[in-house]
Design a protein around this motif. Structure first.
Motif, PDB file in Angstrom:
ATOM      1  N   VAL A 169       5.762  -1.383  -2.155  1.00 10.99           N
ATOM      2  CA  VAL A 169       4.401  -0.807  -1.970  1.00 10.99           C
ATOM      3  C   VAL A 169       3.654  -1.977  -1.578  1.00 10.99           C
ATOM      4  N   THR A 170       4.128  -3.136  -1.900  1.00 12.25           N
ATOM      5  CA  THR A 170       3.152  -4.392  -1.661  1.00 12.25           C
ATOM      6  C   THR A 170       1.710  -4.281  -2.270  1.00 12.25           C
ATOM      7  N   ASP A 171       1.679  -4.194  -3.613  1.00  8.68           N
ATOM      8  CA  ASP A 171       0.553  -4.139  -4.117  1.00  8.68           C
ATOM      9  C   ASP A 171       0.199  -5.590  -4.318  1.00  8.68           C
ATOM     10  N   LEU A 172      -1.138  -5.830  -4.935  1.00  9.13           N
ATOM     11  CA  LEU A 172      -1.621  -7.192  -4.910  1.00  9.13           C
ATOM     12  C   LEU A 172      -1.564  -7.725  -6.615  1.00  9.13           C
ATOM     13  N   ASN A 173      -0.637  -8.606  -6.629  1.00  8.45           N
ATOM     14  CA  ASN A 173      -0.433  -9.217  -7.869  1.00  8.45           C
ATOM     15  C   ASN A 173      -0.354  -8.043  -8.831  1.00  8.45           C
TER      16      ASN A 173
ATOM     17  N   SER B 257       5.835   4.249  -8.249  1.00  9.95           N
ATOM     18  CA  SER B 257       6.500   5.349  -8.547  1.00  9.95           C
ATOM     19  C   SER B 257       6.101   6.681  -7.926  1.00  9.95           C
ATOM     20  N   ALA B 258       4.767   6.888  -7.916  1.00 11.51           N
ATOM     21  CA  ALA B 258       4.137   7.892  -7.347  1.00 11.51           C
ATOM     22  C   ALA B 258       3.550   7.554  -5.747  1.00 11.51           C
ATOM     23  N   ILE B 259       4.304   6.662  -5.151  1.00  8.74           N
ATOM     24  CA  ILE B 259       3.850   6.362  -3.822  1.00  8.74           C
ATOM     25  C   ILE B 259       5.046   6.656  -2.960  1.00  8.74           C
ATOM     26  N   GLU B 260       5.115   7.803  -2.048  1.00  8.12           N
ATOM     27  CA  GLU B 260       6.037   7.962  -1.029  1.00  8.12           C
ATOM     28  C   GLU B 260       5.963   7.237   0.254  1.00  8.12           C
ATOM     29  N   PRO B 261       7.122   6.918   1.169  1.00  3.62           N
ATOM     30  CA  PRO B 261       6.695   6.162   2.307  1.00  3.62           C
ATOM     31  C   PRO B 261       5.954   7.025   3.266  1.00  3.62           C
ATOM     32  N   PRO B 262       5.225   6.492   4.438  1.00  5.53           N
ATOM     33  CA  PRO B 262       4.717   7.136   5.245  1.00  5.53           C
ATOM     34  C   PRO B 262       5.648   8.190   5.982  1.00  5.53           C
ATOM     35  N   PRO B 263       5.107   9.363   6.361  1.00  7.56           N
ATOM     36  CA  PRO B 263       5.879  10.405   7.009  1.00  7.56           C
ATOM     37  C   PRO B 263       6.574  10.012   8.432  1.00  7.56           C
TER      38      PRO B 263
END
Length: 169
Positions: free
Chosen positions: A3-7, A116-122
Motif C-alpha cells: 500500500v506504500t504508506d508513509l512511515n 487490509s481494507a485496501i483493494e488494488p485498483p480495478p
C-alpha cells in the motif's frame, strides 16, 4: 498488497470530486485552505488552474477534475485547496519535495484505513493508467479512491509547472 504508506501512516484525508470520494495520505498533506485569489499563468497546462501566494511562496494549483476528465471545478463556499507535498521529486539534497495545491469540491475528514481494507485498483480489461491510484479503501460499506500523490503528475508535467513557478520568482 503493497500500500506504500508513509512511515506506517494509515490515516487519509478524504475529499469529494464530482460526487466521488477520494483520499490522500495525511503524510503528504501540508494544510487545507479556502480558495484565495488564483493567478492564471500563461501556457500552463489546462489542468493547472494557476498559482496562489502561500505566505510569500508561489504554489501551483491543480484542478483534479480537469486532470481526471470530469470538467472544471466550480468554486463554491465548500471548495477547498489541499496543499500537498510530492516527495522525492528533486534529485538534490536541498529540496526533496514539491508543494502543489489541489482543488477539492468538499473536504470531508481524516479516516484511518488499515492496509487490509485496501483493494488494488480495478482492472477493467483496457489499458488505463492507474499508477496514481494506491487502491480502493473500504470505509463501512463505501469505497474511497486512494491517490498516490507522488505519482499523480508525470515528471514532465511537474517539470513544466516548476519552470513556470521559477519564471515567476
Amino acid at each position: 498488497m503493497d500500500v506504500t504508506d508513509l512511515n506506517g501512516i494509515n490515516e487519509y484525508l478524504t475529499f469529494s470530486l464530482a460526487g466521488e470520494l477520494y483520499a490522500i495520505n495525511v503524510g503528504n498533506i501540508r494544510e487545507v485552505l479556502g480558495v484565495p485569489r488564483i493567478t492564471r499563468v500563461p501556457r500552463m497546462p489546462e489542468f493547472m488552474s494557476g498559482v496562489i501566494n502561500l505566505r510569500g511562496n508561489v504554489v501551483p494549483v491543480l484542478d483534479l477534475r480537469l486532470k481526471f476528465g470530469l470538467g472544471s471545478t466550480e468554486i463554491t463556499e465548500d471548495t477547498s485547496i489541499i496543499v500537498t507535498e510530492i516527495d522525492n521529486f528533486f534529485d538534490d539534497d536541498e529540496e526533496n519535495c514539491f508543494t502543489i495545491g489541489i482543488f477539492s469540491d468538499n473536504v470531508e475528514k481524516v479516516e484511518t484505513i488499515e492496509p487490509s481494507a485496501i483493494e488494488p485498483p480495478p482492472k477493467i480489461g483496457i489499458a488505463i493508467d492507474t499508477e496514481f491510484i494506491v487502491g480502493m479503501g473500504k470505509i463501512g460499506e463505501s469505497f474511497v479512491i486512494i491517490l498516490n500523490i507522488n505519482k499523480l503528475l508525470s515528471g514532465h508535467e511537474l517539470l513544466d509547472s516548476i519552470q513556470e513557478e521559477e519564471a515567476l520568482s
